[in-house]
Write a protein that holds these residues in place. Structure first.
Motif, PDB file in Angstrom:
ATOM      1  N   ASP A   5       0.960  -1.115  -0.440  1.00 44.75           N
ATOM      2  CA  ASP A   5      -0.084  -0.159  -0.299  1.00 44.75           C
ATOM      3  C   ASP A   5       0.486   1.192   0.367  1.00 44.75           C
ATOM      4  O   ASP A   5       0.121   2.284   0.861  1.00 44.75           O
ATOM      5  CB  ASP A   5      -0.843  -0.031   1.059  1.00 44.75           C
ATOM      6  N   GLY A  13      -5.372  -4.375   5.739  1.00 38.00           N
ATOM      7  CA  GLY A  13      -5.987  -3.796   4.107  1.00 38.00           C
ATOM      8  C   GLY A  13      -7.862  -4.200   5.872  1.00 38.00           C
ATOM      9  O   GLY A  13      -8.048  -3.958   4.387  1.00 38.00           O
ATOM     10  N   LYS A  40     -10.181  -1.179   4.187  1.00 36.79           N
ATOM     11  CA  LYS A  40     -11.169  -1.176   3.528  1.00 36.79           C
ATOM     12  C   LYS A  40     -11.790  -1.834   3.078  1.00 36.79           C
ATOM     13  O   LYS A  40     -13.111  -1.334   2.729  1.00 36.79           O
ATOM     14  CB  LYS A  40      -9.292  -1.317   1.786  1.00 36.79           C
ATOM     15  N   PHE A  41     -12.052  -3.160   3.665  1.00 37.53           N
ATOM     16  CA  PHE A  41     -12.959  -4.162   3.938  1.00 37.53           C
ATOM     17  C   PHE A  41     -13.890  -3.667   4.847  1.00 37.53           C
ATOM     18  O   PHE A  41     -14.316  -4.567   4.948  1.00 37.53           O
ATOM     19  CB  PHE A  41     -12.274  -5.479   3.014  1.00 37.53           C
TER      20      PHE A  41
END
Length: 335
Positions: free
Chosen positions: A68, A277, A280-281
Motif C-alpha cells: 500500500d 487491509g 478498506k473492507f
C-alpha cells in the motif's frame, strides 16, 4: 478550555510550517523536510502528533515495495498518538482537545497530520503517548490474527516466530492472555529473556533445531510467523495435524513456497493475514479489536514493551534499529 476549530485552523494552518520525515524518491533515503501543515478534508481530523510508532512496513514503504505504498512525496509513519486540533466537514465522532490513537497508513512522522475521524480511538488516561503510538499495529495484528483468523483456543499450543520483535512480542502476550501455552522463538539470550518476561512458557533460540525442539514440546497447534523463509519451513514441520499457520510477514526477506502435499497429509491450514487491509473492507473489525485491547490494557492484562524512543530528528536512526533487528518490542519517535 480548548480553542474553537476556526481559531485553531487560522493559527496552525497559515502561520507555521512544520517538519516531516518524507520519502521524496524511492531511489534516495527519506529526509527531514519543512512543509506546510495539512488541513483536514471531509471526514478527517487534524492532530498535533505527540508520538509515532514505527513498523517494518515503513522500511518497505521507503523503498516502494510495500503493498500500500503511496506515490512520493509522502510522509512515513503508519500509527500515531496525538491531540485533536481541528475537525473536517461532517466530523462528529471526535472532539477538539481529545487525545486519540489512529492508524493512518502514512503521515505520522510529522508535527501535525490529518487522519480519518472514524479510525480515531480515544486513548485512556493511563496510557502514555509512546505506548499508545506503538500499540495499534503490533497488538491489533496479533489480536485480530489470533482471535478472528486462527481462532486460538485456551489449552492449545501457540508457536511464535520472531517473538521479541514488534508484533511477535504482542503475540506472546496475547496468546497467554487467551489461555494458550506459548513457545517463543528469538535469537540470542537477551531477546529470549524479553519473550520470557512477556509470558512465554518455553523459549527456543532461532539458531537451534526449531523443528526438533518444538516437537519435543508436543508440537504446535497454531503458528504465528512474521519471519518467513527457513523459519516458516521449520515451523511447518513441527505443526500438529489440523494445525493453523498464520503468515504475518516476511522479515527474513524470503517468501516461502508452501508444499501443498504437506498441507494435505497433515490437514494443515495456512492463513494469510494483513491487518491494514481491514481498513478498506472491514474497518469496524479494527476498531472493535482495538477497543477490547484498550480495555485489557486498563485492566493491567497487557504491558507493552517499547525498547527505544527517539526524537523526530533521529527518524533515520529509528528506522535503522528495525532494519538491523537490534530493537525489541516497539521503536517510537516523539515529536
Amino acid at each position: 478550555m480548548p480553542l474553537p476549530a476556526c481559531a485553531l485552523k487560522g493559527f496552525f494552518y497559515r502561520k507555521f510550517p512544520m517538519q516531516a520525515f518524507q520519502v521524496e524518491s524511492y531511489a534516495t533515503p527519506p529526509t527531514l523536510r519543512v512543509i506546510n501543515p495539512p488541513a483536514p478534508a471531509k471526514g478527517e481530523v487534524l492532530l498535533n502528533i505527540e508520538a509515532c510508532g514505527l513498523n517494518f512496513a515503513d522500511l518497505l514503504m521507503a523503498k516502494g515495495t510495500y503493498q500500500d505504498t503511496p506515490n512520493p512525496p509522502f510522509t512515513l509513519g503508519m500509527e500515531v498518538c496525538g491531540t485533536v486540533l481541528a475537525l473536517g466537514e461532517g466530523v462528529s465522532e471526535a472532539k477538539i482537545g481529545t487525545r486519540v490513537a489512529v492508524f493512518g497508513g502514512q503521515g505520522g512522522l510529522a508535527q501535525q497530520g490529518v487522519f480519518p475521524a472514524l479510525l480515531c480511538r480515544e486513548v485512556p488516561d493511563e496510557m502514555s503517548p509512546q505506548v499508545a503510538a506503538g500499540f495499534q499495529v503490533a497488538y491489533g495484528t496479533s489480536h485480530l490474527a489470533l482471535t478472528r483468523r486462527a481462532k486460538l483456543q485456551a489449552g492449545e499450543t501457540l508457536l511464535v516466530m520472531g517473538a521479541a520483535g514488534g508484533v511477535g512480542l504482542t503475540a506472546v502476550e496475547i496468546g497467554k492472555a487467551m489461555g494458550a501455552t506459548v513457545i517463543a522463538v528469538a535469537r540470542g539470550a537477551d531477546k529470549l529473556a524479553v519473550a520470557t518476561a512477556a509470558g512465554a512458557d518455553h523459549v527456543i533460540d532461532a539458531s537451534a533445531d526449531i523443528t526438533a525442539e518444538v516437537r519435543a514440546l508436543g508440537g504446535a497447534d497454531v503458528v504465528y510467523d512474521p519471519v518467513g523463509g527457513a523459519a516458516f519451513k521449520a515451523a511447518m514441520r513441527a505443526t500438529n495435524r489440523e494445525g493453523r499457520m498464520i503468515t504475518i510477514g516476511f522479515a527474513s526477506g524470503d517468501v516461502p513456497q508452501i508444499p501443498s502435499n504437506h498441507l494435505l497429509v497433515k490437514n494443515i491450514t495456512v492463513i494469510g493475514f494483513y491487518w491494514g487491509g481491514y481498513l478498506k473492507f472491514n474497518p469496524t473489525a479494527l476498531t472493535d479489536s482495538m477497543g477490547e485491547l484498550m480495555d485489557w490494557y486498563v485492566q493491567g492484562r497487557l504491558k507493552p514493551h517499547v525498547s527505544h524512543v527517539l526524537p523526530l530528528e533521529q527518524s533515520a536512526d529509528a528506522l535503522e534499529l528495525l532494519r538491523s533487528r537490534t530493537s525489541t518490542g516497539k521503536v517510537v519517535v516523539t515529536l
